[in-house]
Every structure is written in C-alpha cells, then in structure tokens.
Design an enzyme around this catalytic site. Structure first.
Site, mmCIF file in Angstrom:
data_model
loop_
_atom_site.group_PDB
_atom_site.id
_atom_site.type_symbol
_atom_site.label_atom_id
_atom_site.label_comp_id
_atom_site.label_asym_id
_atom_site.label_seq_id
_atom_site.Cartn_x
_atom_site.Cartn_y
_atom_site.Cartn_z
ATOM 1 N N GLY A 96 0.960 -1.214 -0.463
ATOM 2 C CA GLY A 96 -0.014 0.157 -0.008
ATOM 3 C C GLY A 96 0.615 1.355 0.325
ATOM 4 N N CYS A 97 2.615 1.015 1.092
ATOM 5 C CA CYS A 97 2.558 2.525 0.795
ATOM 6 C C CYS A 97 3.503 2.478 -0.550
ATOM 7 C CB CYS A 97 3.553 2.260 1.972
ATOM 8 S SG CYS A 97 2.940 2.041 3.754
ATOM 9 N N THR A 98 4.071 1.806 -1.244
ATOM 10 C CA THR A 98 4.266 1.766 -2.788
ATOM 11 C C THR A 98 3.383 2.896 -3.387
ATOM 12 O OG1 THR A 98 6.450 0.104 -1.878
ATOM 13 C CG2 THR A 98 5.663 0.428 -4.572
#
Length: 178
Positions: free
Chosen positions: A68-70
């Site tokens: 998700g952070c990528t």
C-alpha cells in the site's frame, strides 16, 4: 441495543476501522523538523520553512516498501508536478529509519518528493496519526496545511488510492479562495 452497539464497535475495529481522531480542519499544524531524504540525499526538513513557500501536503504512511505504501508513494510521485503548480510541497512521514527512506525516496518516490524519518513517533503522535492497532506504525493520514500553519484538510483511510485525489481537490479549492 447495548449489545448490538458493542458488537458493531468491535466488528468495526476488527475489520480495520480506526478509533484515531485526526487533527481537525482549522487546528494549528504542529511544527516539526525531521531528517528526510529526497532522491537519496539526506537533509533536515523544516515544516516552518516549507510553509514559507506555500501549502504543504503532509502524509503519514505505515512502512516503506509495503504494498500500500509503495502504491501511495508512486501516486504522489506522479502528481508532484501538479502539486508544485499549485505551490505545494509534498512530504511523506513514517517511522522507518533514514537509511530505508533514502532508498524509498529514489525507488518508490521516484526522487520527486521527500520522505521524513519519525523513528521516535513524535510527529505522528503530534498529528494524531498513530495506527490504532499497531502503535509502532503510522495510520495512513493525509493533511493539507495552509502557509499560515493551519490544517486545511484531513483525510484518513488505510487504502492508498484516494489520498492524492482528495488532497489535490482540497488544494484546488483553497487556491480558488485565494
């Protein structure tokens, strides 16, 4: 009735709902300085200095190099030129160490915007962005901060998909009022 309300509350929390309360619109944005990286270069990010240039989009993310952070970092990277056209600076913050964020700033942020290390969690605590189930991580929260240091917009959602669109919409609305 009480039993139903308790079940709904617990079900919501177990399903990933958040009990965190983010800072409200109009509240003063807590000032901070942090070690950050842009394109692999380390520097001290100073919120007060960035606000002298225009609004700041501050977003908290749980951990570099997670799925998700990528996705979120790449979305912000793709939108960086549009943020700049609105006079805004983007800064991502997580509890990752600066060594990890140096790599993340190049690969996932595509050297387009800075990411700051909040290894002691002070910044995320000041912004009520502590993950409710895993307090060692940040909740996925995005803020738009006015040059006067006030919260213009807040958005909390663990899904990375809408943070760019929502902060961009808030910036455009602010810009038309100026």
């Amino acid at each position: 009735m009480k039993r139903t309300a308790t079940c709904l509350l617990l079900c919501g929390l177990l399903a990933g709902g958040s009990a965190q309360a983010a800072l409200t619109v109009g509240a003063p944005a807590p000032d901070f300085n942090a070690q950050a990286s842009l394109g692999g270069d380390v520097f001290t990010f100073k919120l007060a200095e960035a606000l002298k240039q225009g609004p700041v989009v501050l977003y908290f993310f749980p951990a570099a190099f997670t799925q998700g952070c990528t996705i979120e970092a790449r979305n912000f990277a793709e939108a960086t030129d549009e943020y700049k056209s609105l006079g805004a600076t983007v800064i991502g913050v997580s509890t990752d160490d600066i060594g990890t964020l140096k790599k993340f700033s190049v690969s996932e942020c595509r050297s387009k915007f800075a990411v700051a290390a909040d290894s002691d969690g002070k910044i995320m605590k000041a912004y009520d962005a502590v993950h409710d189930k895993r307090p060692e991580y940040a909740q996925r929260v995005s803020y738009v901060i006015s040059p006067q240091g006030k919260i213009l917009y807040e958005f909390t959602d663990m899904s990375p998909e809408s943070h760019v669109a929502n902060t961009m919409r808030a910036l455009r609305a602010w810009k038309t009022r100026q």
